[in-house]
Structures are given as C-alpha cells and as structure tokens.
Design an enzyme around this catalytic site. Sequence first.
Site, mmCIF file in Angstrom:
data_model
loop_
_atom_site.group_PDB
_atom_site.id
_atom_site.type_symbol
_atom_site.label_atom_id
_atom_site.label_comp_id
_atom_site.label_asym_id
_atom_site.label_seq_id
_atom_site.Cartn_x
_atom_site.Cartn_y
_atom_site.Cartn_z
ATOM 1 C CB THR A 1 -0.913 0.010 1.117
ATOM 2 O OG1 THR A 1 -1.471 -1.295 1.491
ATOM 3 C CG2 THR A 1 -1.742 1.110 1.217
ATOM 4 C CE LYS B 1 -5.035 -1.283 1.609
ATOM 5 N NZ LYS B 1 -5.742 -2.286 2.479
ATOM 6 C CE LYS C 1 1.656 2.343 3.994
ATOM 7 N NZ LYS C 1 2.164 1.039 3.680
HETATM 8 P P1 NAD Z 1 6.049 -5.732 7.194
HETATM 9 O O1 NAD Z 1 6.775 -4.743 7.826
HETATM 10 O O2 NAD Z 1 5.468 -7.095 8.131
HETATM 11 O O3 NAD Z 1 6.926 -6.397 5.959
HETATM 12 C C1 NAD Z 1 7.581 -5.517 5.063
HETATM 13 C C2 NAD Z 1 8.953 -6.272 4.827
HETATM 14 O O4 NAD Z 1 9.765 -5.333 3.765
HETATM 15 C C3 NAD Z 1 9.749 -6.545 6.020
HETATM 16 O O5 NAD Z 1 10.158 -7.711 6.354
HETATM 17 C C4 NAD Z 1 10.981 -5.639 5.829
HETATM 18 O O6 NAD Z 1 12.227 -6.284 6.138
HETATM 19 C C5 NAD Z 1 11.064 -5.528 4.277
HETATM 20 N N1 NAD Z 1 11.777 -4.379 3.644
HETATM 21 C C6 NAD Z 1 11.751 -3.350 4.062
HETATM 22 N N2 NAD Z 1 12.701 -2.761 3.117
HETATM 23 C C7 NAD Z 1 13.102 -3.500 2.259
HETATM 24 C C8 NAD Z 1 14.145 -3.437 1.290
HETATM 25 N N3 NAD Z 1 14.650 -2.206 0.864
HETATM 26 N N4 NAD Z 1 14.521 -4.686 0.493
HETATM 27 C C9 NAD Z 1 13.792 -5.840 0.911
HETATM 28 N N5 NAD Z 1 12.947 -5.669 1.659
HETATM 29 C C10 NAD Z 1 12.654 -4.818 2.595
HETATM 30 O O7 NAD Z 1 4.770 -5.294 6.535
HETATM 31 P P2 NAD Z 1 3.294 -6.157 6.046
HETATM 32 O O8 NAD Z 1 2.311 -6.009 7.095
HETATM 33 O O9 NAD Z 1 3.876 -7.278 5.324
HETATM 34 O O10 NAD Z 1 2.862 -5.041 4.941
HETATM 35 C C11 NAD Z 1 3.380 -4.854 3.823
HETATM 36 C C12 NAD Z 1 2.621 -3.897 2.995
HETATM 37 O O11 NAD Z 1 1.184 -4.430 3.012
HETATM 38 C C13 NAD Z 1 2.217 -2.556 3.645
HETATM 39 O O12 NAD Z 1 2.275 -1.467 2.523
HETATM 40 C C14 NAD Z 1 1.136 -2.555 4.243
HETATM 41 O O13 NAD Z 1 0.364 -1.318 4.309
HETATM 42 C C15 NAD Z 1 0.154 -3.295 3.224
HETATM 43 N N6 NAD Z 1 -0.896 -4.078 3.830
HETATM 44 C C16 NAD Z 1 -0.767 -4.808 5.154
HETATM 45 C C17 NAD Z 1 -1.762 -5.434 5.898
HETATM 46 C C18 NAD Z 1 -1.752 -6.119 6.870
HETATM 47 O O14 NAD Z 1 -2.706 -6.325 7.736
HETATM 48 N N7 NAD Z 1 -0.472 -6.235 7.736
HETATM 49 C C19 NAD Z 1 -3.042 -5.515 5.219
HETATM 50 C C20 NAD Z 1 -3.059 -5.023 3.769
HETATM 51 C C21 NAD Z 1 -1.928 -4.242 3.191
#
Ligand code: NAD
Length: 290
Positions: free
Chosen positions: A87, A162, A237
């Site tokens: 997102t 979204k 966010k």
């Molecule tokens: P998270 O923080 O668990 O995962 C993000 C991952 O990206 C981490 O493991 C981090 O180490 C990795 N990362 C960061 N910078 C990086 C880079 N330069 N290279 C490689 N890896 C890198 O977050 P999440 O909950 O998995 O969410 C991910 C996305 O999905 C976000 O944009 C969030 O808004 C969206 N989202 C989350 C949910 C939810 O319920 N968690 C629901 C819908 C959408």
Amino acid sequence: MKIGFIGLGNMGAPMAANLAAAGHAVTGFDLAAPCPDGVQMAKSAADCASGQDVVITMLPNGAILRSVASEIIPAMQAGAGFVDCSTVDVESARAVATDAEVAGLLPVDAPVSGGVGGASGGTLTFMAGGSSAAFAKADPLFDIMGQKAVHCGGSGAGQSAKICNNMILGITMIGTCEAFALADKLGLDRQKMFDVVSTSSGFSWSMNAYCPAPGVGPTSPADNDYKPGFAAELMLKDLRLSQQAAEAVNADTPLGQHAADLYKAFVEDEDGLGKDFSAMLPRFEGKERG
Ligand code: NAD
C-alpha cells in the site's frame, strides 16, 4: 512461472509460500525477514528480480518501493510483470509504473485487502491498476494468493481504490466505536446494541465482521486484548495516504481528515501504537465530552 518476491514480512511471507506451494519457482529477498516455506533466498533485490517472469513487491511504503524499483527494473527482462502489492501513495505507484514501462516491463499496482489471515489463507482481494496486458500476466497469481482481483483501471487505480476503501473503513470504525461508547453511557447492553445495529441501517463491516466490543459478534481482535489484526499505525498510514491524494486532486474529505487526526492522536500521543485499530473503543470509553 519463475517469480521473484521482495518483502517477506507479515503479508509477503505467506503470499510467497502460497505461490511456491502452487508449484511456482519462487526466489525471495528481504533485508531482515526469514525464508518462507518453499522459497529460495537471493542475496540482493537485483539478483532476486533477474531472469524472472514476474516480480512481486510487498514493502512498507512508497519511498522504499521507489528505491527497490530503481534497483530491480534494470535487472529485469523485457516483458516481465512487475506487481507491487504494497500500500503506497498513488504518485509513487504511477512513477514506478512509468519507469517500468519505459524499460519494457508490464507493471501493475495491486494492493490488497484481507490482512494477514487473507494472505495465509489465499483469500486476499486485489485491486489492480495497469494495462490489460499487465493485468492478464498477473491475474493467474492473484487467483492463487486471493479470491478476487478487480482491474480498476490504469496505473495508480489500484492504490486509489485501496485508500478510498480504507478511508471508509477508518471512518466507520470510529463511528462504530463512538456509538458503542455512547450506548455504554446510556446504559444499553452491548449485545443488544450489536443485535440491533448489525441488522439495522447502522451496519457495516466494522460492526458486523470486526466488532470492536469484546465478547460481542464474531471473533475479532477485540477478543484478543486488541492485538492486531490491523494495527492502528497502519490505519493511520492509509488515512494519511487518502489525505495526501485528496490534497493532490483538491477533493473535500472532512471526515477522512478527522479520522486521520484521531488515529494520529491515538498512535502518537495516547497508547494506540501496536494495538489493533478497533482499540478506538476503549479509547472513547475512557474519554469525556470536551
Ligand atoms: P512488514 O513490515 O511485516 O513487511 C515488510 C517487509 O519489507 C519487512 O520484512 C522488511 O524487512 C522488508 N523490507 C523493507 N525494506 C526492504 C528493502 N529495501 N528490500 C527488501 N525488503 C525490505 O509489513 P506487512 O504487514 O507485510 O505489510 C506490507 C505492505 O502491505 C504494507 O504496504 C502494508 O500497508 C500493506 N498491507 C498490510 C496489511 C496487514 O494487515 N499487515 C493489510 C493490507 C495491506
């Protein structure tokens, strides 16, 4: 298909594992997260992206997406799909898509709804923006990771859908929580309140599917001491992204702005950080009019 998957956090790890379980060859990369089941880890984002039919990213925000995209786009083969499921702001989604198209790639912005449960169960909803050819390339993978994919329009349309959806969600959750807190003070039983509203015109996903009152309605984070679920800071966010977009197109969104202000106070000045976004109910309970 040969798939690169970058960003193996709470959402990305189970999504990548589901693709591998369905028989695809999945190579992963993350700065910190461990290797999901069935996935081979690469040493860098560029290595992960090189030679793949499709590369999927699932990253925290638009700045990180832009930085990863600048590393992987030159490494990807022409005709490959670039599916960003994070997102992020609409502007970053469009900028990355333009760079990818110039390099002969097929970009799709495809944020998801459904949370960690949907990611694990393969029941996410994808809202996608990009060309028909790019959507067609990604669609078989959406079928594995999710239950529904809507092609919303050109680049940025997925992110637009979204943030509009989540602006509604933030507003309805706040409305549901303040109504419960008012009902408490009026002496109404919470179960009766749920029985009425969930079958009356005040019903919503926040009330019916994710009830913020413990012990009432379906099981939700409220029944687990408000452990996320969907964290209040992630809702903040998304609400900020909605206001950034509203600013850019001069749209009047007073309730979206107010919801963003309330979640900002909750996360930054109160004790909301790390709690589910439905913990707005105990927040309202503890407050008086003023
Ligand atoms: P998270 O923080 O668990 O995962 C993000 C991952 O990206 C981490 O493991 C981090 O180490 C990795 N990362 C960061 N910078 C990086 C880079 N330069 N290279 C490689 N890896 C890198 O977050 P999440 O909950 O998995 O969410 C991910 C996305 O999905 C976000 O944009 C969030 O808004 C969206 N989202 C989350 C949910 C939810 O319920 N968690 C629901 C819908 C959408």
